[in-house]
Write a protein that holds these residues in place. Structure first.
Motif, PDB file in Angstrom:
ATOM      1  N   THR A  31       3.034  -1.135   2.914  1.00 52.94           N
ATOM      2  CA  THR A  31       3.360  -1.863   4.137  1.00 52.94           C
ATOM      3  C   THR A  31       4.864  -2.049   4.268  1.00 52.94           C
ATOM      4  O   THR A  31       5.434  -1.934   5.361  1.00 52.94           O
ATOM      5  CB  THR A  31       2.644  -3.229   4.155  1.00 52.94           C
ATOM      6  OG1 THR A  31       1.253  -3.018   3.936  1.00 52.94           O
ATOM      7  CG2 THR A  31       2.837  -3.938   5.472  1.00 52.94           C
ATOM      8  N   VAL A  34       6.327   1.289   5.377  1.00 47.15           N
ATOM      9  CA  VAL A  34       6.097   1.491   6.810  1.00 47.15           C
ATOM     10  C   VAL A  34       7.058   0.633   7.624  1.00 47.15           C
ATOM     11  O   VAL A  34       7.597   1.078   8.645  1.00 47.15           O
ATOM     12  CB  VAL A  34       4.622   1.183   7.170  1.00 47.15           C
ATOM     13  CG1 VAL A  34       4.422   1.110   8.673  1.00 47.15           C
ATOM     14  CG2 VAL A  34       3.704   2.224   6.551  1.00 47.15           C
ATOM     15  N   SER A  35       7.330  -0.592   7.165  1.00 53.31           N
ATOM     16  CA  SER A  35       8.268  -1.461   7.859  1.00 53.31           C
ATOM     17  C   SER A  35       9.661  -0.840   7.897  1.00 53.31           C
ATOM     18  O   SER A  35      10.330  -0.851   8.942  1.00 53.31           O
ATOM     19  CB  SER A  35       8.324  -2.832   7.176  1.00 53.31           C
ATOM     20  OG  SER A  35       9.337  -3.626   7.737  1.00 53.31           O
ATOM     21  N   LEU A  38       9.645   2.102  10.344  1.00 54.63           N
ATOM     22  CA  LEU A  38       9.681   1.626  11.731  1.00 54.63           C
ATOM     23  C   LEU A  38      11.077   1.125  12.107  1.00 54.63           C
ATOM     24  O   LEU A  38      11.549   1.349  13.225  1.00 54.63           O
ATOM     25  CB  LEU A  38       8.639   0.527  11.944  1.00 54.63           C
ATOM     26  CG  LEU A  38       7.186   0.992  11.970  1.00 54.63           C
ATOM     27  CD1 LEU A  38       6.248  -0.199  11.870  1.00 54.63           C
ATOM     28  CD2 LEU A  38       6.911   1.800  13.216  1.00 54.63           C
ATOM     29  N   LEU A  46       7.661  -3.921  15.723  1.00 56.08           N
ATOM     30  CA  LEU A  46       6.617  -3.466  14.801  1.00 56.08           C
ATOM     31  C   LEU A  46       7.091  -3.545  13.350  1.00 56.08           C
ATOM     32  O   LEU A  46       6.317  -3.880  12.448  1.00 56.08           O
ATOM     33  CB  LEU A  46       6.192  -2.042  15.152  1.00 56.08           C
ATOM     34  CG  LEU A  46       5.465  -1.868  16.488  1.00 56.08           C
ATOM     35  CD1 LEU A  46       5.213  -0.390  16.755  1.00 56.08           C
ATOM     36  CD2 LEU A  46       4.174  -2.646  16.489  1.00 56.08           C
ATOM     37  N   SER A  47       8.370  -3.248  13.132  1.00 47.50           N
ATOM     38  CA  SER A  47       8.935  -3.324  11.785  1.00 47.50           C
ATOM     39  C   SER A  47       8.862  -4.750  11.247  1.00 47.50           C
ATOM     40  O   SER A  47       8.483  -4.966  10.095  1.00 47.50           O
ATOM     41  CB  SER A  47      10.383  -2.843  11.807  1.00 47.50           C
ATOM     42  OG  SER A  47      10.993  -3.080  10.564  1.00 47.50           O
ATOM     43  N   ALA A  50       5.239  -5.696  10.406  1.00 45.41           N
ATOM     44  CA  ALA A  50       4.834  -5.092   9.132  1.00 45.41           C
ATOM     45  C   ALA A  50       5.512  -5.794   7.965  1.00 45.41           C
ATOM     46  O   ALA A  50       4.898  -6.013   6.910  1.00 45.41           O
ATOM     47  CB  ALA A  50       5.153  -3.596   9.124  1.00 45.41           C
ATOM     48  N   LEU A  53       3.738  -9.063   7.337  1.00 42.43           N
ATOM     49  CA  LEU A  53       2.460  -8.826   6.655  1.00 42.43           C
ATOM     50  C   LEU A  53       2.677  -8.514   5.179  1.00 42.43           C
ATOM     51  O   LEU A  53       1.947  -9.012   4.307  1.00 42.43           O
ATOM     52  CB  LEU A  53       1.700  -7.686   7.325  1.00 42.43           C
ATOM     53  CG  LEU A  53       1.151  -7.971   8.722  1.00 42.43           C
ATOM     54  CD1 LEU A  53       0.565  -6.701   9.329  1.00 42.43           C
ATOM     55  CD2 LEU A  53       0.112  -9.070   8.654  1.00 42.43           C
ATOM     56  N   ALA A  54       3.687  -7.699   4.884  1.00 40.77           N
ATOM     57  CA  ALA A  54       3.987  -7.365   3.484  1.00 40.77           C
ATOM     58  C   ALA A  54       4.421  -8.611   2.721  1.00 40.77           C
ATOM     59  O   ALA A  54       4.026  -8.808   1.563  1.00 40.77           O
ATOM     60  CB  ALA A  54       5.067  -6.290   3.424  1.00 40.77           C
TER      61      ALA A  54
END
Length: 86
Positions: A31, A34-35, A38, A46-47, A50, A53-54
């Motif tokens: 995650t 992905v951040s 992004l 979105l970054s 993410a 969330l991480a």
């Protein structure tokens, strides 16, 4: 394989603890990757989602580790393994 749970298995927290896979940290790392990807492609909102969330997942795993560390410490009576004589 997850270790024994310090929480009763019939509670939601105990159920989560017993089903947590050993490689749960890989999901946190993925995650975060992905951040960063992004962010590099200028998808800032979105970054940041993410990243949040991480961060939440990392804190949950760190707390689970700390609880397990403190709970397992009492199981062996605080004894340290003996060193072998040379």
């Amino acid at each position: 394989m997850p270790g024994p749970s310090p929480f009763p298995p019939h509670t939601p927290l105990g159920a989560w603890w017993s089903q947590r896979p050993p490689a749960a940290g890989a999901a946190v790392m993925a995650t975060g990757i992905v951040s960063v990807a992004l962010h590099l492609t200028d998808h800032e909102l979105l970054s940041r989602i993410a990243l949040a969330l991480a961060g939440i997942a990392w804190i949950a795993l760190a707390a689970a580790f700390a609880v397990r560390l403190l709970w397992d410490r009492g199981r062996d009576g605080g004894r340290r393994p003996r060193r072998r004589a040379r």
